[in-house]
Design an enzyme around this catalytic site. Structure first.
Site, PDB file in Angstrom:
ATOM      1  CG  HIS A 367      -2.102  -0.910   1.082  1.00  0.00           C
ATOM      2  ND1 HIS A 367      -2.890  -1.281   2.134  1.00  0.00           N
ATOM      3  CD2 HIS A 367      -2.629  -1.528  -0.001  1.00  0.00           C
ATOM      4  CE1 HIS A 367      -3.850  -2.068   1.710  1.00  0.00           C
ATOM      5  NE2 HIS A 367      -3.712  -2.240   0.422  1.00  0.00           N
ATOM      6  CB  CYS A 680      -1.572  -0.955 -23.546  1.00  0.00           C
ATOM      7  SG  CYS A 680      -3.068  -0.212 -24.211  1.00  0.00           S
TER       8      CYS A 680
END
Length: 753
Positions: A367, A680
């Site tokens: 995180h 991409c």
């Protein structure tokens, strides 16, 4: 090993008396093992101390032969004691000699003892020794006995880790890989360069009292500290910039951990065993680390930093030092150092002063890394013992592009990096000036530049970069940060926010690409030898159609009255695409039957990530509205080389004739069928690679926001016709790479790379 009269409480009090005595550390350790053996009715009690180079040395024993002291040594992972040290987890065996890790050392005389219970002695999250008890009879020690020994290990950790037994420089020098130089190679987690002064995230809070005088008082202290901890988290979440987006979702998960009833109950039980409140929190923290570090689930392992952060916060509340360095008057240019951090901690710092972060741990998907990347804060991890060498206020340089740390760098190194920072600033200023200019070659060919995104915090880059839209929005992050699958309403709100930010610009949403190296907490991970080729992406979605159907329902509702593009990942064959598109059609039909408005327009496409699909394009292109080349997976499969494996990831080059020919086949086939094709991937954000792709015929690139400025600058300096002719001559060559030839072309033709 049944405890004698008085049980663990009596043992803890007597240990405290021994620890406070004025005799030498060696003699205190001898008294400790005798005391533990006698109180716990074990025939053997031994203490092994970790020395430099990850070696465990027998320092004290009651029951084994005394001549083995300072003679018996085991490396980490060698023998049962070495296994305990390496894993940081207890070992409870009724017949130790039958264990495959058992190593016989004749000088100890331990062959007559069968049962063994060993626990790590930890200090500051690091294994500093091992405590072992043994008995002749074959028996399995109870959970209460194991917990009692772990508690004892915490109390004697201070003695075992003291400078009186092992010199502190011995361990530090042995764990540094490059102790002779002021620079260290680490893991680059969030790009950028930072120069600043060292600030330690957590003030050093040392637990001095482990044994409680009154358990009732300790319980009351814990209740008060928990209330303060929850209030601190609520205050952070109430901040204006924390009310939406991925920051909010991450903090929701963080708060869920803080409110976990099981975590609280285990701490209270540790207090009831005779520990102080601080020692009880540390004890449960050690247990969590041992359990999560051994789990094969990478998602759970990465949540360890969140749990560590919560435990450390709670201990600071208990000791009246609730704040981290974020509350202090910090220098204008500081670099933060921490063993690990939760996202909440990072968000508390003044981002106008914070230049970068160094973590002793850290990973690409933790995180705190995700938040640092989104905020543009350079971050490096896996710094090992480097942090232990840094002094508060020392000048540092971190290179988040290449993965380096410099301690007290020389004036020459500082000047070099300052020049690099100035050059970066100037380049970014030039890129900003081009924000509203089209990416058009010198001979008038427009190249459409889109950006990749996956976080709500990425969305402002649409304006700052001048991207034409979002060519790839990765939807899986919203599913990866929570313990449960996001509710339908939550998904709808998230996708609506993305479309609102994009306005008239197109957005291509990629459906869930989970599994493999992207685990989610609400699904049991598969035990696969090769996850990249396993059960992931569209394979998971088609096997769990309700998951895909709910996501498509959310996307369609979010796009009410506006245009939307949806593409499927990891399609291998036309049948898979048809099956996935059929679910879209069912959702659209459902909405029509309910009398609800649908999207103004909807385009359905697929990513080409599997080579098999590239050779089945003719039938596929009749059914798709667009395709996108997913270079990251496509090329690792094409070359049979894992891009995440450092030993083989450099064995191929996208600028090889084979790769260029393969990509040219895909591009030209799509062009013949008038199906738009977009590239991409990270490769398109590098100017030389982007130049080659444009020369192959690509007119749409979707890249990271940071790559748009450099690529646009390159395109506007390029004359396309000579490049196309040059590439046709390069593709038949039998060379491993034509990179140097393309570099020479750019130099000769004035292309700005």
């Amino acid at each position: 090993m049944t405890a004698t009269t008085g049980g663990p409480r009596v043992l803890l009090r007597r240990l405290r008396e021994v620890m406070a005595s004025a005799v030498s550390a060696d003699k205190r350790l001898d008294q400790v093992v005798r005391l533990i053996a006698g109180n716990m009715v074990s025939e053997v009690c031994s203490v092994y101390v970790a020395r430099g180079g990850e070696v465990l040395e027998l320092f004290a024993t009651e029951g084994l032969k005394k001549e083995a002291i300072h003679k018996t040594r085991l490396r980490f992972r060698e023998g049962l004691v070495g296994e305990i040290a390496a894993t940081g987890a207890p070992l409870n065996l009724s017949n130790a000699q039958s264990h495959p890790k058992f190593v016989y050392r004749p000088e100890t005389g331990e062959e007559i003892y069968h049962s063994l219970l060993g626990v790590p002695i930890l200090r500051g999250g690091r294994v500093v020794g091992v405590l072992v008890v043994q008995n002749r009879t074959q028996r399995h020690y109870s959970d209460d006995e194991a917990e009692a020994l772990q508690t004892v290990a915490m109390v004697i950790a201070e003695l075992v880790s003291s400078n009186e037994l092992v010199r502190p420089d011995e361990v530090t020098a042995a764990t540094l890989e490059r102790a002779a130089t002021p620079s260290f190679e680490v893991m680059a987690l969030a790009e950028g360069i930072a120069i600043g002064r060292a600030v330690f995230h957590e003030p050093i809070v040392e637990i001095l009292e482990h044994v409680a005088q009154d358990s009732g008082v300790e319980r009351d202290r814990l209740v008060t500290a928990f209330a303060a901890l929850h209030q601190q988290i609520d205050n952070l979440m109430a901040a204006e910039d924390m009310k939406s987006g991925e920051h909010r979702e991450i903090l929701d998960v963080y708060k869920m951990f803080a409110s976990d009833v099981g975590w609280r109950q285990r701490i209270l039980e540790a207090v009831d065993s005779g520990l102080t409140a601080e020692a009880a929190v540390e004890r449960v923290q050690v247990e969590n680390r041992a359990r999560l570090q051994s789990t094969p689930d990478p998602y759970l392992r990465e949540r360890l930093s969140d749990l560590d952060d919560l435990s450390n916060r709670l201990i600071r509340h208990l000791m009246g030092r609730a704040d981290t360095s974020a509350s202090e008057n910090l220098p204008d240019d500081f670099i933060l150092l921490a063993r690990s951090m939760g996202p909440a901690d990072l968000l508390e710092y003044d981002r106008s002063k914070l230049r970068g972060v160094i973590l002793q741990e850290g990973s690409h998907t933790s995180h705190v890394t995700i938040v640092a990347r989104a905020l543009g804060i350079p971050l490096v991890g896996q710094a090992g013992g480097i942090i232990e060498r840094v002094a508060s206020g020392e000048q540092l340089i971190i290179d988040g592009d290449e993965g380096w740390i410099y301690l007290s760098p020389s004036a020459e190194i500082i000047q070099s990096y300052q020049e690099t920072l100035v050059a970066r600033t100037e380049r970014f200023a030039r890129y900003t000036a081009l924000r509203n200019e089209p990416a058009v070659t010198l001979d008038g060919v427009e190249i459409e530049l889109y950006m990749n995104a996956g976080l709500a915090i990425d969305l402002p880059h649409l304006e700052s970069t001048g991207a034409k839209g979002i060519g790839l929005f990765r939807t899986e992050f919203q599913f990866m940060v929570g313990a449960q699958m996001p509710r339908l309403e939550t998904q709808i709100e998230h996708y609506s926010e993305v479309l609102d930010a994009a306005g008239d610009r197109p957005v291509v949403f990629r459906t869930l690409d989970i599994g493999g190296d992207k685990p989610v907490a609400f699904m049991v991970p598969e035990d696969e030898e090769n996850p990249a080729l396993g059960w992931r992406a569209i394979r998971v979605a088609l096997d769990r159609p309700a998951l895909l159907r709910y996501q498509l329902r959310a996307l369609i509702q979010a796009a009410t009255g506006r245009a939307i593009s949806i593409m499927f990942p990891m399609i291998t064959e036309l049948a898979e695409f048809k099956a996935a598109r059929a679910i879209v059609d069912k959702e659209l039909e459902r909405r029509r039957k309910l009398g609800l408005e649908g999207p103004a327009s909807i385009r359905i496409g697929t990513m080409i990530e599997v080579p098999a699909l590239a050779w089945h394009l003719e039938p596929l292109l009749k059914h798709v509205d667009f395709v996108s080349i997913g270079s990251n997976d496509l090329l690792q499969f094409f070359f049979a080389a894992d891009r995440g494996n450092a030993k083989v990831s450099g064995r191929y080059d996208v600028l090889s004739p084979a790769a260029l020919s393969f990509l040219h086949h895909i591009i030209s086939t799509c062009d013949r069928h008038n199906v738009p094709v977009t590239f991409c991937g990270e490769l398109a954000g590098k100017t030389l690679e982007a130049m080659a792709l444009v020369g192959l015929g690509l007119r749409r690139l979707s890249i990271s926001p940071a790559g748009i400025g450099p690529v646009k600058t390159m395109v506007r300096s390029l004359k396309l016709a000579p490049l196309e002719a040059y590439l046709k001559d390069l593709m038949p060559l039998g060379e491993r790479s034509v990179r140097s030839r393309l570099m020479a072309f750019a130099h000769d033709h004035g292309v700005i790379l």
